[in-house]
Design an enzyme around this catalytic site. Structure first.
Site, PDB file in Angstrom:
ATOM      1  N   HIS A   1       4.770   8.693 -11.326  1.00  0.00           N
ATOM      2  CA  HIS A   1       3.342   8.378 -11.271  1.00  0.00           C
ATOM      3  C   HIS A   1       3.021   7.436 -12.424  1.00  0.00           C
ATOM      4  CE1 HIS A   1      -0.773   8.563 -10.354  1.00  0.00           C
ATOM      5  NE2 HIS A   1      -1.070   9.810 -10.631  1.00  0.00           N
TER       6      HIS A   1
ATOM      7  N   HIS B   1       5.428   0.866  -2.826  1.00  0.00           N
ATOM      8  CA  HIS B   1       4.244   1.695  -3.053  1.00  0.00           C
ATOM      9  C   HIS B   1       4.067   2.637  -1.868  1.00  0.00           C
ATOM     10  CE1 HIS B   1      -0.035   2.727  -3.630  1.00  0.00           C
ATOM     11  NE2 HIS B   1       0.259   2.564  -4.901  1.00  0.00           N
TER      12      HIS B   1
ATOM     13  N   ASP C   1       2.581  -1.570 -11.678  1.00  0.00           N
ATOM     14  CA  ASP C   1       3.418  -1.306 -12.845  1.00  0.00           C
ATOM     15  C   ASP C   1       4.279  -2.504 -13.234  1.00  0.00           C
ATOM     16  OD1 ASP C   1       2.678   1.456 -13.201  1.00  0.00           O
ATOM     17  OD2 ASP C   1       3.819   1.887 -11.390  1.00  0.00           O
TER      18      ASP C   1
END
Length: 446
Positions: free
Chosen positions: A275, A326, A383
């Site tokens: 996460h 994702h 990210d």
């Protein structure tokens, strides 16, 4: 006998009694990880706060991949970023929108910012007693500890009334940037013997400006740097009710526990590498890659490196190329698309255009190679560029995920309040027992 050996023996023997065959999940219609067979999430609630769109359904109901869109209260985040002249409080404006459902006018935004700014100051002795005297090895754990400690400074901490939840949540939001920065300063002072530098937050600064001011020895920053961090906070503010940490918040809050325990539980969920901790792993991976092949690497070298990562022959690789793929987005992650543009501008100003070009080339090649390997559409996610952005801002890696907490707390708060208002039931799902019924054996007969 070594107690660890005994424990290992107990654990080994337990496999004969605890195993759940994979086919039982299919037999009983149980969705592993709350995911459907087509990789979409199982619906567990309703929300009007944010919507994450990564695919659509055709006339026959079949999932069709599409470019990703993230909506805050029905407004495309791209419109929020680009349609008005930048005034320095993009994150705070998003907080208002997520909490109250509509865009504030200038006076409403100013009043809201003042409410948060008036909460910047920590309680008397909090810094000395809870952060400087008790530094934490892990900043995420320290944030949990600090939030639970704030409970003791609240005169009515167990009041879970909706309005009181809002008030308490905004108070936490105002204090969290200072707590995160001070937790870092106390850690590196105690464990790394760095000089201890403490700057107090300024009430005339935005959240992003204060973070940069508190982290830097001279408290200075440029407008472009503050804008980039403000944008990062904005992009991480919420991502719908299906994210693990937000779902955790709603589940825990549904028990009618205090907001400090609720927020601490969400931090525990966000800490995990699957996460919020993914931004650190992505940054570490890119650092190893650049050290191995250099910024001047050819596209062929980059492609060969990605293949090595996928087949686990690259050092410290587990077969995953972090920063790609994702759970919802398929063709693109809108947060990564926005971040690419803005961090490219700052990289040029900071003389890091070469580094950015490497990231851009790696991204294009990685999407091709991972797509070939998985047979699926793959996009870069938030990210991938966030670590590079933090690096350009001089923010230490230890703070990457804590800053995710600072940003996402408003999303947790918004969903917490929404669930209290319009659902209100304790979240109590069910599991199917698939074990055997066994007769009790007396101790002397075992």
């Amino acid at each position: 006998m070594d107690r660890n050996i005994q424990l290992a023996q107990f654990y080994g023997k337990s496999q004969n009694y605890t195993q759940i065959p994979r086919d039982l999940y299919v037999k009983h219609g149980v969705k592993r990880g709350l995911r459907n067979e087509d990789h979409t999430g199982v619906l567990v609630g309703l929300t009007r706060i944010a919507d994450v769109v990564g695919y659509r359904r055709d006339a026959e109901g079949v999932k069709v991949n599409c470019d990703g869109t993230l909506y805050y209260r029905g407004i495309d985040i791209l419109d929020l970023v680009k349609n008005d002249a930048y005034t320095g409080y993009l994150y705070e404006e998003a907080c208002f929108l997520l909490l109250f459902g509509y865009l504030p006018n200038r006076r409403e935004l100013d009043d809201f910012c003042k409410i948060i700014q008036e909460s910047y100051e920590l309680p008397d002795d909090f810094l000395e007693m809870n952060l400087l005297r008790m530094p934490g090895k892990n900043l995420m754990n320290k944030l949990q500890h600090a939030l639970l400690t704030l409970y003791n400074y609240d005169e009515d901490p167990d009041n879970t009334d909706v309005y009181q939840t809002l008030r308490k949540g905004l108070n936490i939001m105002g204090k969290l940037p200072s707590i995160a920065c001070y937790a870092y300063m106390s850690k590196v002072h105690y464990y790394n013997r760095h000089s201890l530098i403490i700057h107090y937050p300024r009430k005339d600064y935005s959240t992003a400006e204060n973070i940069l001011s508190m982290l830097r020895p001279d408290s200075s920053f440029t407008e472009a740097e503050a804008h980039l961090l403000d944008l990062l906070l904005f992009l991480h503010a919420d991502h719908g009710g299906g994210t693990n940490s937000t779902f955790t918040n709603v589940v825990v809050a549904s028990t009618d526990t205090d907001i400090y325990s609720t927020m601490a539980s969400s931090i525990g969920a966000l800490k995990g590498a699957r996460h919020g901790g993914a931004n650190v792993r992505t940054s570490q991976m890119m650092e190893r890659i650049i050290a191995a092949i250099g910024l001047d690497a050819t596209d062929k070298q980059i492609r060969e490196t990605i293949k090595r990562i996928l087949n686990k022959s690259f050092p410290e690789s587990n077969g995953l190329v972090y920063g790609f793929g994702h759970a919802v987005y398929t063709l693109s992650d809108p947060r990564a698309e926005i971040m690419r543009e803005y961090c490219g501008e700052v990289a040029t100003k900071k003389g890091l255009a070469k580094d950015f070009d490497f990231y851009r080339r790696f991204e294009c090649i990685a999407k091709e190679e991972i797509g070939k390997d998985t047979g699926m559409d793959i996009c870069s996610n938030v990210d991938y560029y966030s670590g590079f952005c933090y690096h350009m801002l001089g923010i230490p890696r230890d703070l990457y995920t804590p800053l995710f907490v600072v940003s996402r707390l408003v999303g947790w708060l918004a969903h917490n309040i929404e669930n209290k208002l319009y659902d209100g039931r304790i979240m109590r799902p069910a599991t199917k027992y698939v074990g055997d019924l066994v007769s009790y054996i007396r101790r002397e007969d075992r």
